[in-house]
Design a protein around this motif. Structure first.
Motif, PDB file in Angstrom:
ATOM      1  N   GLY A  55       0.779  -1.229   0.000  1.00 29.57           N
ATOM      2  CA  GLY A  55       0.000   0.000   0.000  1.00 29.57           C
ATOM      3  C   GLY A  55       0.812   1.282   0.000  1.00 29.57           C
ATOM      4  O   GLY A  55       0.247   2.378   0.057  1.00 29.57           O
ATOM      5  N   ARG A  56       2.130   1.147  -0.071  1.00 26.24           N
ATOM      6  CA  ARG A  56       2.944   2.373  -0.121  1.00 26.24           C
ATOM      7  C   ARG A  56       2.808   3.012  -1.500  1.00 26.24           C
ATOM      8  O   ARG A  56       2.914   2.350  -2.515  1.00 26.24           O
ATOM      9  CB  ARG A  56       4.405   2.066   0.170  1.00 26.24           C
ATOM     10  CG  ARG A  56       5.277   3.293   0.229  1.00 26.24           C
ATOM     11  CD  ARG A  56       6.673   2.944   0.709  1.00 26.24           C
ATOM     12  NE  ARG A  56       7.351   2.012  -0.171  1.00 26.24           N
ATOM     13  CZ  ARG A  56       8.054   2.372  -1.235  1.00 26.24           C
ATOM     14  NH1 ARG A  56       8.146   3.654  -1.558  1.00 26.24           N
ATOM     15  NH2 ARG A  56       8.656   1.468  -1.967  1.00 26.24           N
ATOM     16  N   THR A  57       2.571   4.320  -1.518  1.00 25.29           N
ATOM     17  CA  THR A  57       2.338   5.028  -2.773  1.00 25.29           C
ATOM     18  C   THR A  57       3.399   6.095  -3.013  1.00 25.29           C
ATOM     19  O   THR A  57       4.029   6.599  -2.081  1.00 25.29           O
ATOM     20  CB  THR A  57       0.955   5.702  -2.777  1.00 25.29           C
ATOM     21  OG1 THR A  57       0.871   6.618  -1.675  1.00 25.29           O
ATOM     22  CG2 THR A  57      -0.158   4.666  -2.656  1.00 25.29           C
ATOM     23  N   ASP A  58       3.534   6.425  -4.291  1.00 23.16           N
ATOM     24  CA  ASP A  58       4.465   7.471  -4.687  1.00 23.16           C
ATOM     25  C   ASP A  58       3.862   8.182  -5.886  1.00 23.16           C
ATOM     26  O   ASP A  58       3.262   7.528  -6.754  1.00 23.16           O
ATOM     27  CB  ASP A  58       5.835   6.880  -5.048  1.00 23.16           C
ATOM     28  CG  ASP A  58       6.883   7.956  -5.226  1.00 23.16           C
ATOM     29  OD1 ASP A  58       7.787   7.774  -6.063  1.00 23.16           O
ATOM     30  OD2 ASP A  58       6.812   8.983  -4.519  1.00 23.16           O
ATOM     31  N   TYR A  59       3.989   9.516  -5.905  1.00 23.02           N
ATOM     32  CA  TYR A  59       3.359  10.309  -6.959  1.00 23.02           C
ATOM     33  C   TYR A  59       4.354  11.281  -7.582  1.00 23.02           C
ATOM     34  O   TYR A  59       5.258  11.786  -6.908  1.00 23.02           O
ATOM     35  CB  TYR A  59       2.188  11.125  -6.397  1.00 23.02           C
ATOM     36  CG  TYR A  59       1.044  10.310  -5.865  1.00 23.02           C
ATOM     37  CD1 TYR A  59       0.965   9.967  -4.534  1.00 23.02           C
ATOM     38  CD2 TYR A  59       0.021   9.894  -6.718  1.00 23.02           C
ATOM     39  CE1 TYR A  59      -0.092   9.217  -4.047  1.00 23.02           C
ATOM     40  CE2 TYR A  59      -1.042   9.160  -6.249  1.00 23.02           C
ATOM     41  CZ  TYR A  59      -1.095   8.820  -4.906  1.00 23.02           C
ATOM     42  OH  TYR A  59      -2.149   8.082  -4.432  1.00 23.02           O
ATOM     43  N   ALA A  60       4.149  11.571  -8.848  1.00 19.66           N
ATOM     44  CA  ALA A  60       4.875  12.659  -9.482  1.00 19.66           C
ATOM     45  C   ALA A  60       4.416  13.969  -8.854  1.00 19.66           C
ATOM     46  O   ALA A  60       3.251  14.118  -8.472  1.00 19.66           O
ATOM     47  CB  ALA A  60       4.600  12.673 -10.980  1.00 19.66           C
ATOM     48  N   ASP A  61       5.331  14.910  -8.740  1.00 12.44           N
ATOM     49  CA  ASP A  61       4.984  16.192  -8.115  1.00 12.44           C
ATOM     50  C   ASP A  61       3.820  16.869  -8.832  1.00 12.44           C
ATOM     51  O   ASP A  61       2.992  17.532  -8.197  1.00 12.44           O
ATOM     52  CB  ASP A  61       6.202  17.124  -8.126  1.00 12.44           C
ATOM     53  CG  ASP A  61       7.271  16.699  -7.131  1.00 12.44           C
ATOM     54  OD1 ASP A  61       8.424  17.147  -7.285  1.00 12.44           O
ATOM     55  OD2 ASP A  61       6.959  15.913  -6.213  1.00 12.44           O
ATOM     56  N   SER A  62       3.738  16.693 -10.141  1.00 12.26           N
ATOM     57  CA  SER A  62       2.719  17.385 -10.930  1.00 12.26           C
ATOM     58  C   SER A  62       1.305  16.899 -10.651  1.00 12.26           C
ATOM     59  O   SER A  62       0.336  17.575 -11.018  1.00 12.26           O
ATOM     60  CB  SER A  62       3.022  17.230 -12.421  1.00 12.26           C
ATOM     61  OG  SER A  62       3.056  15.858 -12.779  1.00 12.26           O
ATOM     62  N   VAL A  63       1.158  15.740 -10.012  1.00 14.87           N
ATOM     63  CA  VAL A  63      -0.188  15.198  -9.764  1.00 14.87           C
ATOM     64  C   VAL A  63      -0.514  15.054  -8.283  1.00 14.87           C
ATOM     65  O   VAL A  63      -1.643  14.682  -7.940  1.00 14.87           O
ATOM     66  CB  VAL A  63      -0.380  13.838 -10.470  1.00 14.87           C
ATOM     67  CG1 VAL A  63      -0.037  13.935 -11.950  1.00 14.87           C
ATOM     68  CG2 VAL A  63       0.426  12.737  -9.792  1.00 14.87           C
ATOM     69  N   LYS A  64       0.435  15.344  -7.417  1.00 16.59           N
ATOM     70  CA  LYS A  64       0.181  15.214  -5.976  1.00 16.59           C
ATOM     71  C   LYS A  64      -0.991  16.080  -5.559  1.00 16.59           C
ATOM     72  O   LYS A  64      -1.093  17.240  -5.947  1.00 16.59           O
ATOM     73  CB  LYS A  64       1.435  15.606  -5.184  1.00 16.59           C
ATOM     74  CG  LYS A  64       2.519  14.551  -5.175  1.00 16.59           C
ATOM     75  CD  LYS A  64       3.723  14.999  -4.369  1.00 16.59           C
ATOM     76  CE  LYS A  64       4.811  13.931  -4.380  1.00 16.59           C
ATOM     77  NZ  LYS A  64       6.025  14.378  -3.659  1.00 16.59           N
ATOM     78  N   GLY A  65      -1.871  15.495  -4.768  1.00 18.52           N
ATOM     79  CA  GLY A  65      -3.048  16.212  -4.293  1.00 18.52           C
ATOM     80  C   GLY A  65      -4.220  16.162  -5.254  1.00 18.52           C
ATOM     81  O   GLY A  65      -5.326  16.577  -4.898  1.00 18.52           O
ATOM     82  N   ARG A  66      -3.993  15.667  -6.472  1.00 22.44           N
ATOM     83  CA  ARG A  66      -5.073  15.590  -7.464  1.00 22.44           C
ATOM     84  C   ARG A  66      -5.371  14.151  -7.872  1.00 22.44           C
ATOM     85  O   ARG A  66      -6.513  13.814  -8.177  1.00 22.44           O
ATOM     86  CB  ARG A  66      -4.715  16.403  -8.707  1.00 22.44           C
ATOM     87  CG  ARG A  66      -4.470  17.867  -8.441  1.00 22.44           C
ATOM     88  CD  ARG A  66      -4.314  18.658  -9.746  1.00 22.44           C
ATOM     89  NE  ARG A  66      -3.160  18.211 -10.528  1.00 22.44           N
ATOM     90  CZ  ARG A  66      -3.248  17.734 -11.760  1.00 22.44           C
ATOM     91  NH1 ARG A  66      -4.424  17.620 -12.359  1.00 22.44           N
ATOM     92  NH2 ARG A  66      -2.142  17.371 -12.409  1.00 22.44           N
ATOM     93  N   PHE A  67      -4.348  13.313  -7.927  1.00 21.97           N
ATOM     94  CA  PHE A  67      -4.508  11.919  -8.338  1.00 21.97           C
ATOM     95  C   PHE A  67      -4.337  11.002  -7.129  1.00 21.97           C
ATOM     96  O   PHE A  67      -3.538  11.276  -6.231  1.00 21.97           O
ATOM     97  CB  PHE A  67      -3.451  11.539  -9.375  1.00 21.97           C
ATOM     98  CG  PHE A  67      -3.611  12.184 -10.728  1.00 21.97           C
ATOM     99  CD1 PHE A  67      -4.505  13.232 -10.945  1.00 21.97           C
ATOM    100  CD2 PHE A  67      -2.867  11.736 -11.802  1.00 21.97           C
ATOM    101  CE1 PHE A  67      -4.653  13.824 -12.185  1.00 21.97           C
ATOM    102  CE2 PHE A  67      -2.994  12.318 -13.057  1.00 21.97           C
ATOM    103  CZ  PHE A  67      -3.885  13.360 -13.242  1.00 21.97           C
ATOM    104  N   THR A  68      -5.066   9.885  -7.157  1.00 19.83           N
ATOM    105  CA  THR A  68      -4.957   8.884  -6.097  1.00 19.83           C
ATOM    106  C   THR A  68      -4.868   7.503  -6.722  1.00 19.83           C
ATOM    107  O   THR A  68      -5.754   7.113  -7.499  1.00 19.83           O
ATOM    108  CB  THR A  68      -6.167   8.938  -5.154  1.00 19.83           C
ATOM    109  OG1 THR A  68      -6.297  10.254  -4.613  1.00 19.83           O
ATOM    110  CG2 THR A  68      -5.992   7.935  -4.016  1.00 19.83           C
ATOM    111  N   ILE A  69      -3.822   6.767  -6.373  1.00 18.42           N
ATOM    112  CA  ILE A  69      -3.669   5.401  -6.857  1.00 18.42           C
ATOM    113  C   ILE A  69      -4.109   4.438  -5.772  1.00 18.42           C
ATOM    114  O   ILE A  69      -3.887   4.684  -4.577  1.00 18.42           O
ATOM    115  CB  ILE A  69      -2.209   5.131  -7.295  1.00 18.42           C
ATOM    116  CG1 ILE A  69      -2.092   3.782  -8.017  1.00 18.42           C
ATOM    117  CG2 ILE A  69      -1.249   5.221  -6.111  1.00 18.42           C
ATOM    118  CD1 ILE A  69      -0.736   3.569  -8.680  1.00 18.42           C
ATOM    119  N   SER A  70      -4.752   3.349  -6.177  1.00 21.13           N
ATOM    120  CA  SER A  70      -5.198   2.354  -5.208  1.00 21.13           C
ATOM    121  C   SER A  70      -5.215   0.984  -5.880  1.00 21.13           C
ATOM    122  O   SER A  70      -5.172   0.883  -7.111  1.00 21.13           O
ATOM    123  CB  SER A  70      -6.579   2.701  -4.657  1.00 21.13           C
ATOM    124  OG  SER A  70      -7.540   2.723  -5.698  1.00 21.13           O
TER     125      SER A  70
END
Length: 118
Positions: A55-70
Motif C-alpha cells: 500500500g505504499r504510494t508514490d506520486y509525481a509532483d505534478s499530480v500530488k493532491g489531485r490523483f490517487t492510486i489504489s
C-alpha cells in the motif's frame, strides 16, 4: 507472462475527474508493485503514480493532491482516480508492473487516452 488491460480513458473538461482501471491476468504472482505512466505527444513517458502490495504510494509532483492510486482487494487491479484535471494531463496513460522475479523486466498495457479539453 502477465497481461495488463487498461480502461476508463476519455474526454473530460478541465476541472473534471476520471477513473482509470488496470486489470492484470496471467502469472500475477510475479507482481509486487504496480503503477501508471503517461506519455504526451512529443514527450518521454513519465511515471505518474506507483503502489506496492503493502500500500505504499508514490506520486509525481505534478499530480500530488489531485490523483490517487489504489489497488483492488485481489491485488491484481490498480486504479487511478484523477481529479481537478488540467489540459497538461492530456496523454496516453499506461499501466505498468515490474516483474518481481526477473530484474529489469516490465509489463505494460496498451494504454488509454485521456484528453482534457473544453
Amino acid at each position: 507472462q502477465v497481461q495488463l488491460v487498461e480502461s476508463g480513458g476519455g474526454l473530460v473538461q478541465p476541472g473534471g475527474s476520471l477513473r482509470l482501471s488496470c486489470a492484470a491476468s496471467g502469472s500475477i504472482f510475479r507482481l509486487n508493485s504496480m503503477g501508471w505512466y503517461r506519455q504526451a505527444p512529443g514527450t518521454e513517458r513519465e511515471s505518474v503514480a506507483t503502489i506496492t502490495t503493502g500500500g505504499r504510494t508514490d506520486y509525481a509532483d505534478s499530480v500530488k493532491g489531485r490523483f490517487t492510486i489504489s489497488r483492488g482487494h485481489a491485488k491484481n487491479t490498480v486504479y487511478l482516480q484523477m481529479d481537478n484535471l488540467k489540459p497538461e494531463d492530456t496523454a496516453v496513460y499506461y499501466c505498468n508492473a515490474p516483474d518481481a522475479i526477473v530484474p529489469r523486466r516490465d509489463y505494460w498495457g496498451k494504454g488509454t487516452l485521456v484528453t482534457v479539453s473544453s
